[in-house]
Design an enzyme around this catalytic site. Sequence first.
Site, PDB file in Angstrom:
ATOM      1  N   HIS A 133       0.838  -1.195   0.000  1.00  0.00           N
ATOM      2  CA  HIS A 133       0.000   0.000   0.000  1.00  0.00           C
ATOM      3  C   HIS A 133       0.872   1.243   0.000  1.00  0.00           C
ATOM      4  CE1 HIS A 133       0.599  -1.309   4.170  1.00  0.00           C
ATOM      5  NE2 HIS A 133       0.447  -0.047   4.552  1.00  0.00           N
ATOM      6  N   HIS A 151       1.035   5.227   0.977  1.00  0.00           N
ATOM      7  CA  HIS A 151       0.462   6.319   1.762  1.00  0.00           C
ATOM      8  C   HIS A 151       0.660   7.612   0.985  1.00  0.00           C
ATOM      9  CE1 HIS A 151       0.282   4.156   5.725  1.00  0.00           C
ATOM     10  NE2 HIS A 151       1.203   3.422   5.130  1.00  0.00           N
TER      11      HIS A 151
END
Length: 129
Positions: free
Chosen positions: A115, A117
Site C-alpha cells: 500500500h 500512503h
Amino acid sequence: MASEKEAALSATPSDAPTIFDKIISKEIPSTVVYEDDKVLAFRDITPQGPVHILLIPKVRDGLTGLSKAEVRHIDILGRLLYTAKLVAKQEGLDEGFRIVINDGPQGCQSVYHIHVHLIGGRQMNWPPG
C-alpha cells in the site's frame, strides 16, 4: 490500541485475507476517494496529516510488500504511483505531498498487502521518522 511500531513488529506475512482485502470486498467500510478496476484509494483511519490516503492494488498477487516485487508487478506499481498523483490533484495538494511505502518490520509495515500512503496538506519535515 497498539502503536504502529508494535503492530508492525507483531505482523506476519500470510496468505490469509488482510484488512485491505476486507475493505476491497466491502466487508469493512471505508471512505473511498478513488476506484478503478485495478486500484482502490481510501482515507486512512489514523491520518498523519490533513490528507492521508491509502492506495492499494485490488489484487495482491503475492505483492505483500515492495521487497517482494517481481517483474510481473511493474505495471501495478506504476499504476499505484500514477494514481497517487491523480488523487493528490483531486485532493488539492498542489503545493506538494509525500508518498510512503513501508516495507517489513523495520520499515513499520503492519499490513502485508502493498500500500502507498499519500500524505499532504501540511509542511513535511526531513528526515522522516
